[in-house]
Every structure is written in C-alpha cells, then in structure tokens.
Write an enzyme that holds these catalytic residues in place. Structure first.
Site, short mmCIF file in Angstrom:
data_model
loop_
_atom_site.label_atom_id
_atom_site.label_comp_id
_atom_site.label_asym_id
_atom_site.label_seq_id
_atom_site.Cartn_x
_atom_site.Cartn_y
_atom_site.Cartn_z
N THR B 1 1.01 -1.37 -0.13
CA THR B 1 -0.09 0.12 0.05
C THR B 1 0.88 1.32 -0.05
O THR B 1 1.77 1.33 0.75
CB THR B 1 -1.21 0.18 1.24
OG1 THR B 1 -1.64 -1.12 1.29
CG2 THR B 1 -1.87 1.11 1.07
N ARG B 29 -11.85 -9.57 -3.10
CA ARG B 29 -11.76 -9.15 -1.59
C ARG B 29 -11.63 -7.36 -1.80
O ARG B 29 -10.64 -7.29 -2.59
CB ARG B 29 -10.67 -9.77 -0.90
CG ARG B 29 -10.43 -9.11 0.45
CD ARG B 29 -9.15 -8.16 0.32
NE ARG B 29 -8.89 -7.78 1.74
CZ ARG B 29 -7.62 -6.89 1.97
NH1 ARG B 29 -7.24 -6.24 0.83
NH2 ARG B 29 -7.67 -6.62 3.21
N ILE B 30 -12.25 -6.72 -1.11
CA ILE B 30 -11.80 -5.30 -1.00
C ILE B 30 -11.36 -4.89 0.41
O ILE B 30 -11.84 -5.55 1.43
CB ILE B 30 -13.41 -4.40 -1.15
CG1 ILE B 30 -13.68 -4.82 -2.61
CG2 ILE B 30 -13.11 -3.03 -0.88
CD1 ILE B 30 -15.11 -4.21 -3.07
N GLY B 31 -10.42 -4.19 0.49
CA GLY B 31 -9.45 -3.88 1.79
C GLY B 31 -9.93 -2.44 2.24
O GLY B 31 -10.99 -1.82 1.83
N ASP B 32 -9.14 -1.99 3.21
CA ASP B 32 -9.55 -0.63 3.55
C ASP B 32 -9.24 0.44 2.88
O ASP B 32 -9.79 1.81 3.00
CB ASP B 32 -8.82 -0.53 5.02
CG ASP B 32 -7.20 -0.55 4.71
OD1 ASP B 32 -6.75 -1.52 4.29
OD2 ASP B 32 -6.61 0.57 4.90
N THR B 51 -2.42 2.21 6.36
CA THR B 51 -1.68 1.17 5.77
C THR B 51 -1.50 -0.21 6.57
O THR B 51 -1.43 -0.06 7.82
CB THR B 51 -0.20 1.13 5.24
OG1 THR B 51 0.11 -0.06 4.66
CG2 THR B 51 0.68 1.71 6.10
N GLY B 52 -1.73 -1.58 6.29
CA GLY B 52 -1.77 -2.51 7.27
C GLY B 52 -2.74 -3.60 6.82
O GLY B 52 -3.08 -3.78 5.85
N LYS B 53 -3.34 -4.27 7.83
CA LYS B 53 -4.48 -5.35 7.60
C LYS B 53 -5.59 -4.54 7.54
O LYS B 53 -6.25 -4.15 8.45
CB LYS B 53 -4.51 -6.29 8.97
CG LYS B 53 -3.16 -6.89 9.04
CD LYS B 53 -3.25 -8.03 10.25
CE LYS B 53 -2.23 -8.84 10.38
NZ LYS B 53 -2.37 -10.06 11.43
N GLY B 54 -6.25 -4.79 6.17
CA GLY B 54 -7.43 -3.87 5.87
C GLY B 54 -8.66 -4.27 6.72
O GLY B 54 -9.09 -3.41 7.01
#
Lengths: 182, 133
Positions: B1, B29-32, B51-54
């Site tokens: 990211t 899959r959609i993240g943050d 940034t990181g684990k969505g």
C-alpha cells in the site's frame, strides 16, 4: 497562515531489520524522490489534492511498492488494485476497487470524485469508466512481476494471506482459510 | 500500500491511498484503502492515509477515528493518531501518515516497520523504515 506539510508511506508490515541493502536502498531512494516531488509541488502552489495524487501516482509507478506496477497478486495470480482520494475542505472523495488494467488507480479515483455524483466504483464498471474517460490502461500482464509471482508461490506454500513485506512462516492455517500474518 | 497526505499554507488538506491488497487474497476481496473513513480520510482538521491489515483498519475506522478524536475530544493530531494506532487496532496491524491543518505531521505504526517520509515548512524532514532510525 500556517506552514505546508507532507507525509507519505510505502506500506507497513513485519519488515525485517536486516532487510538487505538491495531491497532497502531502492525503496528509500524512491521515498526521497517522491518526498522531493511533493515538496516542490507544494512550494509551487499546487493544491494539496493535486500534490497527493501526484505523489501517489509516482509511488504506483515504482515496482517495489504494493500499488500500481508493484501490485501483489490474488490467489488466482491476477491483480485487483484499489485506491481512494479525499479533499478535506469539501469532503469530496472518490474510490475504486477491482482494477486490472488501469496504470494509475489513484487518478481514476479522482475522476470518480470529479466526474460522477458517486463515491465508489468497482470491478468491470470501474474499468469501463476508465476507458470512457481515456484513462491510460495496459494489459494486466504489465502488473505481474517475477517478484510478485514468487511471493504468491511462497504465500500459497504456507497457505497464508500475506501483508505488505511480511515474510510468510509455516504456521498452522486458520480455520477460515483466509488468514493473515503481520 | 502507498499513500500521501498534504496540507498547504492556507490549511487545505488532502489524502490519497492506493494498493494491490494482500498477497494471495481471495478474488473480489476489498480492503480498507477504498473505504472512506477506514484507510483514507480528510476534513478541515486533518488528512490521514493508513496501511496494514485492511480488515482491522475497517473494523477500527482508523482514519475517521483520528479526525473524530480531534474534532470531539480536542486532541492534537499526534495524540489522536497515537491513540488510534495503540488502542483501536491489534498490534502488528496498522500504520498511518497524517497531517493537520496547522502543519503538524505524525507517522505512527504498530508493525515492525513502515516505509515513510515527511517534511514540513519549518525545515523538518524524515525518511525512515523502522522506529527510531
């Protein structure tokens, strides 16, 4: 009157302290380049929205970061990129997901913000929107780098979904089958 | 990211974030990142890119929470961002960069490292990966 300021990131994760120079130095150089680009833009009077887009485009074009050209791969070996942008003064914003051919997703997010009454477009509709607005696209193979093929292979071996820069380890898979490490 | 936040001398703010997601993620899959208020947010007080684990960042409404702590509790940008990274998301899951309307900059993270850089008009500049380097 306050002063200008800028901050940028290229991702977070379990980045090993002993990251080899050949992996560390290009990323640090890219951060420095992008920071200088943003500083120059702010000093020349560009609006922060333009500056943020400009800097993220540059980061997207760098193969060592997980976005644009450096995007990591899905379980099927494809790319699905996403991006968003927001203007603080007006709270206008735009977002995109599931992109497979758009060179700079952040600029498509800005077009969603500026050219539609909506905030968020995804997958085939977002790709069609990109083509309708003449956004630069390429064959999706452009994004599939040897390094990311190797990372996907490694992640599959450990049955893990892998966060930026995190080195996979042979842990017991979670029951959900869509686990994460960090 | 990747992400960038900026503020000009008039206090105008903006935030932008872009990503390829996770390695080996499920298709669809959609993240943050594209979720406004999770990975990206800006208002008249601050601009944030996370940034990181969505999934953790979405559950923690990370970016909006930083702005909300400033707006409703009167915290500074540094205090608000540190609280969210320390308290609202699991350790090892999140980092963010943020600027405020008065030119404050902060880049907290609770992962091992975060590729990051910042500069401000007063001459401060930083490029770093790990804590305290």
């Amino acid at each position: 009157m306050v002063g200008w300021a800028i901050a940028l990131h290229g991702g977070a994760g379990d980045i090993p302290i002993d990251l080899p120079d050949e992996r560390r130095i290009p990323r640090e150089s890219a951060l420095r380049h992008c920071l200088d680009l943003g500083i120059s833009a702010l000093k020349s009077g560009k609006p922060p929205l333009d500056v943020a887009e400009l800097v993220v485009r540059e980061l997207e074009n760098h193969p060592d970061f997980n976005a644009g050209k450096g995007s990591v791969l899905t379980a099927q070996g494809t790319v699905e990129m996403e991006a968003s942008i927001m203007d603080g003064k007006t709270k206008r914003c735009g977002a995109v997901s599931g992109l497979t051919t758009v060179v700079n997703p952040i600029s498509l997010a800005r077009l969603v913000m500026e050219k539609t009454p909506h905030i968020y477009l995804a997958f085939d509709a977002a790709e069609a929107f990109a083509r309708a607005h003449g956004v630069e696209t390429v064959d999706s193979s452009h994004f599939i780098t040897p390094e990311n093929i190797a990372r996907l292979k490694q992640a599959k071996e450990f049955n893990r979904v892998q966060l930026d820069y995190t080195v996979p380890s042979p842990k017991v898979p979670d029951n959900c089958g869509d686990s994460q490490i960090g | 990211t990747v992400g960038c936040v900026a503020v000009d001398s008039a206090g105008n703010l903006a935030s932008a974030t872009s990503t390829g997601g996770y390695v080996n993620k499920m298709v669809g899959r959609i993240g943050d990142t594209p979720v406004i208020g999770a990975g990206t947010y800006a208002n008249h007080l601050c601009a944030i890119s996370a940034t990181g684990k969505g999934e953790d960042i979405i559950r923690g409404t990370v970016a909006r929470d930083v702005a909300a702590l400033m707006e409703y509790k009167g915290l500074s940008l540094t205090e608000a961002a540190a609280y969210v990274v320390d308290q609202s998301v699991p350790r090892g899951s999140c980092g963010l960069v943020a600027v405020s309307a008065n030119g404050e900059v902060t880049m907290p993270f609770n992962t091992t490292g975060m590729f990051r850089a910042c500069a401000s008009e007063d001459g401060y500049s930083e490029i770093a990966i790990w804590p305290n380097n």
